[in-house]
Design a protein around this motif. Structure first.
Motif, mmCIF file in Angstrom:
data_model
loop_
_atom_site.group_PDB
_atom_site.id
_atom_site.type_symbol
_atom_site.label_atom_id
_atom_site.label_comp_id
_atom_site.label_asym_id
_atom_site.label_seq_id
_atom_site.Cartn_x
_atom_site.Cartn_y
_atom_site.Cartn_z
ATOM 1 N N UNK A 255 -14.134 -33.241 2.573
ATOM 2 C CA UNK A 255 -14.963 -32.713 1.487
ATOM 3 C C UNK A 255 -16.358 -32.450 2.044
ATOM 4 N N UNK A 256 -16.860 -31.236 1.794
ATOM 5 C CA UNK A 256 -18.189 -30.865 2.268
ATOM 6 C C UNK A 256 -19.120 -30.775 1.062
ATOM 7 N N UNK A 257 -20.206 -31.513 1.103
ATOM 8 C CA UNK A 257 -21.194 -31.494 0.014
ATOM 9 C C UNK A 257 -22.583 -31.356 0.618
ATOM 10 N N UNK A 258 -23.474 -30.729 -0.139
ATOM 11 C CA UNK A 258 -24.861 -30.625 0.326
ATOM 12 C C UNK A 258 -25.767 -31.394 -0.618
ATOM 13 N N UNK A 259 -26.865 -31.904 -0.082
ATOM 14 C CA UNK A 259 -27.771 -32.759 -0.850
ATOM 15 C C UNK A 259 -28.395 -32.014 -2.023
ATOM 16 N N UNK A 260 -28.714 -30.734 -1.840
ATOM 17 C CA UNK A 260 -29.352 -29.967 -2.905
ATOM 18 C C UNK A 260 -28.494 -29.874 -4.149
ATOM 19 N N UNK A 261 -27.198 -29.574 -3.986
ATOM 20 C CA UNK A 261 -26.317 -29.445 -5.148
ATOM 21 C C UNK A 261 -26.094 -30.788 -5.822
ATOM 22 N N UNK A 262 -26.005 -31.859 -5.011
ATOM 23 C CA UNK A 262 -25.838 -33.184 -5.596
ATOM 24 C C UNK A 262 -27.083 -33.600 -6.365
ATOM 25 N N UNK A 263 -28.257 -33.224 -5.852
ATOM 26 C CA UNK A 263 -29.497 -33.540 -6.554
ATOM 27 C C UNK A 263 -29.546 -32.816 -7.889
ATOM 28 N N UNK A 264 -29.217 -31.518 -7.898
ATOM 29 C CA UNK A 264 -29.235 -30.755 -9.146
ATOM 30 C C UNK A 264 -28.206 -31.287 -10.129
ATOM 31 N N UNK A 265 -27.049 -31.691 -9.629
ATOM 32 C CA UNK A 265 -26.014 -32.243 -10.504
ATOM 33 C C UNK A 265 -26.470 -33.541 -11.147
ATOM 34 N N UNK A 266 -27.092 -34.404 -10.348
ATOM 35 C CA UNK A 266 -27.575 -35.682 -10.882
ATOM 36 C C UNK A 266 -28.693 -35.457 -11.893
ATOM 37 N N UNK A 267 -29.598 -34.514 -11.599
ATOM 38 C CA UNK A 267 -30.689 -34.227 -12.523
ATOM 39 C C UNK A 267 -30.153 -33.606 -13.817
ATOM 40 N N UNK A 268 -29.117 -32.767 -13.702
ATOM 41 C CA UNK A 268 -28.513 -32.172 -14.895
ATOM 42 C C UNK A 268 -27.900 -33.245 -15.783
ATOM 43 N N UNK A 269 -27.245 -34.234 -15.179
ATOM 44 C CA UNK A 269 -26.671 -35.336 -15.950
ATOM 45 C C UNK A 269 -27.757 -36.111 -16.675
ATOM 46 N N UNK A 270 -28.884 -36.327 -15.987
ATOM 47 C CA UNK A 270 -30.004 -37.038 -16.614
ATOM 48 C C UNK A 270 -30.566 -36.232 -17.780
ATOM 49 N N UNK A 271 -30.638 -34.902 -17.625
ATOM 50 C CA UNK A 271 -31.161 -34.063 -18.704
ATOM 51 C C UNK A 271 -30.226 -34.071 -19.907
#
Length: 398
Positions: A255-271
C-alpha cells in the motif's frame, strides 16, 4: 416614546421578573457556551493532527508491506527496491528503508524492553528527525554492519538521567550484543512513523537490525521523499511501476500512501466531528430561543392592559414592537456574553482532562452573533403580536 424610555421600561420589566428571565437566559447561555467549546475543540483537534504530521515532510510517500508475518505467497521489500527507486524514480529525492521490532536494551543494571528500528541514512531527513548530540546512522554504518545506535530522548534520559550528553561513546546491550551510542535525538513528540515512536526507540543500521535483532520475521517499509509537493503523484506512479516490474501481480500486497493526503483526511474527519457538535449547539440555541418566545408571549398576556394604556397615551405601534423586540435581544445578548464567559472557565477544566481546546476570536463572535440572532428571530413574533393589540381591547382585558 424615545429610546431611553423604551430601554427604561425594558429594564424595569426584567428587574421585576429576575427568576423568569434568568431561566429563559439559561438556554442561550448553554447554547453559546457549546458553540465556543465545540469550535475550540475542533480547532484543538486540527492543531493536534497537524502537529502529529510535523514529523513527516508533506512530500513523504510510504510503501507499506502486507500486514502479518511473511508466509507463502507474501513478498517483502528489500534494499533492492530502495536502489531501484533511487535509479528509476526521477521524481523522488531521497528514499530509506526501515524495519523494527522489540528488544531488551540494557545499560549496566538498567534494562528496558523497547522498539528498535533498523534504518538507512536518509530516514533522518525524510522524517525531520533532529539530533541533540552526536551523529545519525550513516551509509558506511550500514555497509560495514557497524554495531552502533542512536537513542530516542526518552531512552537516553532513562539510562543517563539529566546529562544525556554522556550517552555519546557509551555502550549499551541490545539482545545480548554490545552497541556504541553515536547519537541522541531531540524530542519529537507524536510521529506518523509506522510502528515506532522516535522518542522511545533505539535506531541501529538496517543491516545490523536485520542480522541480529529483527531477523526475517518482520516486513520492512520504504519511506521516500518527493523532490517537491508537485512531484508526489508522479513519484507514486513511478514507485508503483517499480513494484509491478519486481513483484508482478503480487505488488498489490503493498500500500502506497503520502503524508499530504493522510493529513487532509485526518483534518477532514476533525472538521466533520466539529460540524456535528456545532449542529448540537445550534439545536440548544433554538430551544433557548423558543424559551424566549414563550416568556415574551406570557409577558404580552400579563402586560396587555399596560400596552393598552401606553397606546392610549400616544405610544406608537413601532414603540411597542421595539420595546418587546429589544427585550428579547437584550436577554439573548446577555445570555451570549455569560455563555462566552462560562467557556473561559470550562476550558481549563477540559485541558485538565486532556481534551485539547484552542479558543478563537471567531468562536466568540459566532457564539455572540448566533445568540443575538436567535433572540431577534424568536422575539419578533411576540413583539409583533403586542404591537398589533387594539388599544380598546387591551384596556378591557382582564
Amino acid at each position: 416614546m424615545n429610546l431611553i424610555e423604551i430601554l427604561r421600561s425594558i429594564f424595569i420589566n426584567i428587574k421585576g421578573n429576575k427568576s423568569k428571565v434568568f431561566l429563559t437566559t439559561l438556554g442561550i447561555i448553554v447554547g453559546s457556551l457549546t458553540i465556543v467549546l465545540v469550535l475550540a475543540i475542533g480547532q484543538g483537534s486540527q492543531a493536534s493532527v497537524e502537529e502529529q504530521f510535523t514529523s513527516l515532510n508533506v512530500g513523504t510517500i510510504q510503501i507499506m508491506s502486507g500486514f502479518g508475518r511473511p508466509g507463502p505467497g507474501m513478498v517483502k521489500l528489500s534494499m533492492e527496491e530502495v536502489e531501484a527507486i533511487k535509479e528509476e524514480a526521477p521524481s523522488i529525492d531521497k528514499v530509506a528503508i526501515m524495519i523494527n521490532g522489540r528488544a531488551d536494551v540494557n545499560y549496566y543494571n538498567l534494562s528496558n524492553s523497547t522498539t528498535v528500528g533498523g534504518v538507512t541514512e536518509d530516514l533522518m531527513e525524510i522524517n525531520n528527525l533532529k539530533l541533540e548530540y552526536g551523529d545519525f546512522i550513516s551509509a558506511e554504518n550500514n555497509e560495514y554492519a557497524d554495531r552502533v545506535a542512536v537513542l530516542g530522548v526518552d531512552i537516553a534520559e532513562l539510562f543517563f538521567e539529566e546529562d544525556i550528553s554522556e550517552a555519546i561513546g557509551s555502550r549499551i546491550t541490545i539482545s545480548g550484543k554490545r552497541y556504541e551510542i553515536i547519537g541522541v535525538l531531540k524530542r519529537l513528540g507524536d510521529s506518523q512513523m509506522r510502528g515506532i515512536t522516535p522518542d522511545e526507540s533505539v535506531f541501529v543500521p538496517y543491516s545490523v537490525a536485520q542480522r541480529y535483532i529483527v531477523g526475517n520475521n518482520t516486513n520492512p517499509n520504504i519511506i521516500a521523499l518527493a523532490k517537491d509537493i508537485n512531484n508526489v503523484s508522479t513519484g507514486i506512479e513511478e514507485m508503483e511501476n517499480i513494484l509491478y516490474d519486481t513483484f508482478k501481480d503480487k505488488s498489490e500486497q503493498f500500500m502506497i500512501v503520502d503524508a499530504g493526503s493522510r493529513l487532509e483526511s485526518a483534518k477532514a474527519s476533525a472538521r466533520v466531528m466539529t460540524l456535528m457538535l456545532f449542529s448540537v449547539a445550534i439545536v440548544v440555541l433554538i430551544v433557548g430561543g423558543i424559551g424566549i418566545m414563550n416568556v415574551l408571549f406570557v409577558s404580552v398576556k400579563e402586560r396587555t392592559r399596560e400596552i393598552g394604556i401606553m397606546k392610549a397615551i400616544g405610544a406608537r405601534k413601532k414603540d411597542i414592537l421595539l420595546m418587546f423586540l429589544f427585550e428579547a435581544i437584550i436577554i439573548s445578548a446577555v445570555g451570549g456574553i455569560l455563555g462566552i464567559a462560562s467557556s473561559t472557565l470550562a476550558m481549563p477544566i477540559m485541558n485538565y482532562f486532556e481534551v485539547r481546546v484552542v479558543p478563537t476570536s471567531f468562536g466568540y463572535l459566532l457564539a455572540f452573533g448566533f445568540s443575538v440572532v436567535t433572540g431577534t428571530f424568536f422575539g419578533y413574533y411576540p413583539a409583533s403580536k403586542a404591537a398589533s393589540l387594539n388599544p380598546i381591547d387591551a384596556l378591557n382585558y382582564e
